[in-house]
Scaffold this motif. Structure first.
Motif, PDB file in Angstrom:
ATOM      1  N   GLY A  45     -11.224  -5.468   3.915  1.00  0.00           N
ATOM      2  CA  GLY A  45     -11.154  -4.374   4.908  1.00  0.00           C
ATOM      3  C   GLY A  45     -10.057  -3.603   4.582  1.00  0.00           C
ATOM      4  O   GLY A  45      -9.232  -3.210   3.535  1.00  0.00           O
ATOM      5  N   GLU A  46      -9.560  -2.762   5.465  1.00  0.00           N
ATOM      6  CA  GLU A  46      -8.460  -1.696   5.511  1.00  0.00           C
ATOM      7  C   GLU A  46      -7.380  -1.718   6.432  1.00  0.00           C
ATOM      8  O   GLU A  46      -6.520  -1.169   6.651  1.00  0.00           O
ATOM      9  CB  GLU A  46      -9.158  -0.184   5.781  1.00  0.00           C
ATOM     10  N   LYS A  47      -7.257  -3.201   7.017  1.00  0.00           N
ATOM     11  CA  LYS A  47      -6.273  -3.231   7.953  1.00  0.00           C
ATOM     12  C   LYS A  47      -5.306  -3.943   7.592  1.00  0.00           C
ATOM     13  O   LYS A  47      -4.361  -4.858   8.126  1.00  0.00           O
ATOM     14  CB  LYS A  47      -6.905  -4.149   9.173  1.00  0.00           C
ATOM     15  N   TRP A  48      -4.611  -3.188   6.439  1.00  0.00           N
ATOM     16  CA  TRP A  48      -3.212  -3.627   5.645  1.00  0.00           C
ATOM     17  C   TRP A  48      -2.176  -2.683   5.861  1.00  0.00           C
ATOM     18  O   TRP A  48      -2.308  -1.631   5.497  1.00  0.00           O
ATOM     19  CB  TRP A  48      -3.729  -3.901   4.328  1.00  0.00           C
ATOM     20  N   THR A  49      -1.136  -3.336   6.055  1.00  0.00           N
ATOM     21  CA  THR A  49       0.238  -2.540   5.998  1.00  0.00           C
ATOM     22  C   THR A  49       0.547  -2.306   4.556  1.00  0.00           C
ATOM     23  O   THR A  49      -0.080  -2.761   3.443  1.00  0.00           O
ATOM     24  CB  THR A  49       1.382  -3.411   6.593  1.00  0.00           C
ATOM     25  N   GLU A  50       1.455  -1.296   4.175  1.00  0.00           N
ATOM     26  CA  GLU A  50       1.828  -0.819   2.908  1.00  0.00           C
ATOM     27  C   GLU A  50       2.593  -2.111   2.435  1.00  0.00           C
ATOM     28  O   GLU A  50       2.249  -2.352   1.157  1.00  0.00           O
ATOM     29  CB  GLU A  50       2.761   0.261   3.137  1.00  0.00           C
ATOM     30  N   LYS A  51       3.356  -2.869   2.987  1.00  0.00           N
ATOM     31  CA  LYS A  51       3.944  -3.952   2.306  1.00  0.00           C
ATOM     32  C   LYS A  51       2.907  -4.916   2.006  1.00  0.00           C
ATOM     33  O   LYS A  51       3.059  -5.555   0.886  1.00  0.00           O
ATOM     34  CB  LYS A  51       4.718  -4.637   3.325  1.00  0.00           C
ATOM     35  N   GLU A  52       1.723  -5.399   2.992  1.00  0.00           N
ATOM     36  CA  GLU A  52       0.749  -6.317   2.257  1.00  0.00           C
ATOM     37  C   GLU A  52       0.020  -5.965   1.114  1.00  0.00           C
ATOM     38  O   GLU A  52      -0.110  -6.726   0.323  1.00  0.00           O
ATOM     39  CB  GLU A  52      -0.128  -6.624   3.717  1.00  0.00           C
ATOM     40  N   ALA A  53      -0.398  -4.612   1.393  1.00  0.00           N
ATOM     41  CA  ALA A  53      -1.062  -3.726   0.259  1.00  0.00           C
ATOM     42  C   ALA A  53      -0.425  -4.280  -1.278  1.00  0.00           C
ATOM     43  O   ALA A  53      -0.877  -4.351  -2.286  1.00  0.00           O
ATOM     44  CB  ALA A  53      -1.558  -2.610   0.380  1.00  0.00           C
ATOM     45  N   GLY A  54       1.175  -3.884  -1.015  1.00  0.00           N
ATOM     46  CA  GLY A  54       1.675  -4.128  -2.192  1.00  0.00           C
ATOM     47  C   GLY A  54       1.651  -5.633  -2.863  1.00  0.00           C
ATOM     48  O   GLY A  54       1.728  -5.835  -3.830  1.00  0.00           O
ATOM     49  N   ILE A  55       1.929  -6.481  -1.711  1.00  0.00           N
ATOM     50  CA  ILE A  55       1.862  -7.909  -2.215  1.00  0.00           C
ATOM     51  C   ILE A  55       0.822  -8.359  -2.978  1.00  0.00           C
ATOM     52  O   ILE A  55       0.585  -9.115  -4.016  1.00  0.00           O
ATOM     53  CB  ILE A  55       2.158  -8.916  -1.015  1.00  0.00           C
ATOM     54  N   TYR A  56      -0.750  -7.908  -2.426  1.00  0.00           N
ATOM     55  CA  TYR A  56      -1.871  -8.576  -2.970  1.00  0.00           C
ATOM     56  C   TYR A  56      -1.977  -7.366  -3.954  1.00  0.00           C
ATOM     57  O   TYR A  56      -3.177  -7.539  -4.698  1.00  0.00           O
ATOM     58  CB  TYR A  56      -2.785  -8.258  -1.888  1.00  0.00           C
ATOM     59  N   GLY A  57      -1.503  -6.192  -4.250  1.00  0.00           N
ATOM     60  CA  GLY A  57      -1.914  -5.150  -5.197  1.00  0.00           C
ATOM     61  C   GLY A  57      -3.075  -4.645  -5.029  1.00  0.00           C
ATOM     62  O   GLY A  57      -3.905  -4.358  -5.728  1.00  0.00           O
TER      63      GLY A  57
END
Length: 275
Positions: A45-57
């Motif tokens: 999905g696309e419901k990710w914050t910038e911080k979360e996207a950074g954690i999971y890469g």
């Protein structure tokens, strides 16, 4: 992702980055029949914050809707059935979208979440839905209500039995191992079988029986399942879909001198066997 397998072994086939992360993909499947367009899984999905996207890469070159258009020539409105093998965020994250409607005076209302496939019936087993509502301590972080609550509110979520057949030839079956209630899927047509292992065998590198992910709640049952299903896949020459494999998601499983391995499906075989 490799459980008790030593890093000195798994890093040969899946080199990690400097944060010890490995490359994975979410390989969703579209099944078309004369009357249905069925999507099996919806990815992260696309419901990710910038911080979360950074954690999971998380790296997205295009949205799910753009992938659907570019690969299959379809819109989200064209999908009639969505099947989730389970409701972990990397399998059901694309069920819904975040929307931030504008309000009077130019202010922005708090983000809401809506079904991504407005005309689809979303099928999830009742046992998996019940587990998602009260998850185990070990998998609680994988269940995000925003991936299914809007479907329930919209009347699009249908709770299914542990084994069911949404259309002839497509069987969804619960297999205990990764969790108690995850399902796999099997598509049989014209004497050929395509089998989706979901997270029981997430990549082609997890085909050897002992290579089991550390996320599994019941790893010994995953092992028993692999010992039972892989000889059948070899004997009947199944095509196997490995949901998280980033490079060769569709393979055949072979055995040579007692060693089981996955062999990537070639383009020439693709035209011969599933064209």
């Amino acid at each position: 992702m490799f459980g008790v397998v030593p890093r000195v072994l798994w890093e040969r086939v899946t080199p990690p980055d400097e944060l010890n992360r490995v490359r994975l993909n979410m390989n969703c499947v579209l099944v078309e029949t004369p009357t249905e367009r069925i999507l099996i899984e919806t990815g992260i999905g696309e419901k990710w914050t910038e911080k979360e996207a950074g954690i999971y890469g998380i790296e997205r070159k295009r949205t799910f809707a753009e992938s659907l258009r570019d690969i299959a020539g379809l819109r989200p409105e064209d999908i009639t059935i969505v099947i989730n093998t389970h409701l972990h965020f990397d399998h059901a994250g694309g069920n819904t979208l975040s929307v931030t409607p504008a309000v009077a005076g130019g202010a922005i209302e708090t983000s809401a979440t809506t079904p991504q496939f407005p005309n689809a019936r979303y099928l999830v087993s009742k046992s998996e839905f019940d587990h998602a509502q009260t998850p185990h301590e070990r998998d609680r972080a994988s269940y995000l209500p925003g991936n299914w609550q809007p479907l329930l509110d919209a009347g699009q979520l249908e709770l299914m039995p542990e084994t069911y057949e949404p259309v002839p030839g497509l069987t969804i079956r619960q297999i205990r191992g990764h969790s108690e209630t995850m399902q796999t899927w099997q598509l049989t047509r014209g004497g050929r079988t395509l089998y989706g292992f979901a997270d029981l065998i997430p990549t082609r590198h997890h085909v050897p029986p002992a290579w089991i992910i550390g996320y599994d709640l019941y790893p010994t049952e995953t092992l028993a399942f692999k010992k039972q299903i892989l000889p059948q896949a070899i004997r009947e020459e199944w095509l196997c879909l490995f949901y998280h494999d980033p490079d060769a998601p569709v393979c055949r499983v072979t055995e040579s001198e007692g060693r089981i391995a996955a062999v990537p499906f070639t383009e020439s075989e693709r035209s011969d066997r599933i064209g």
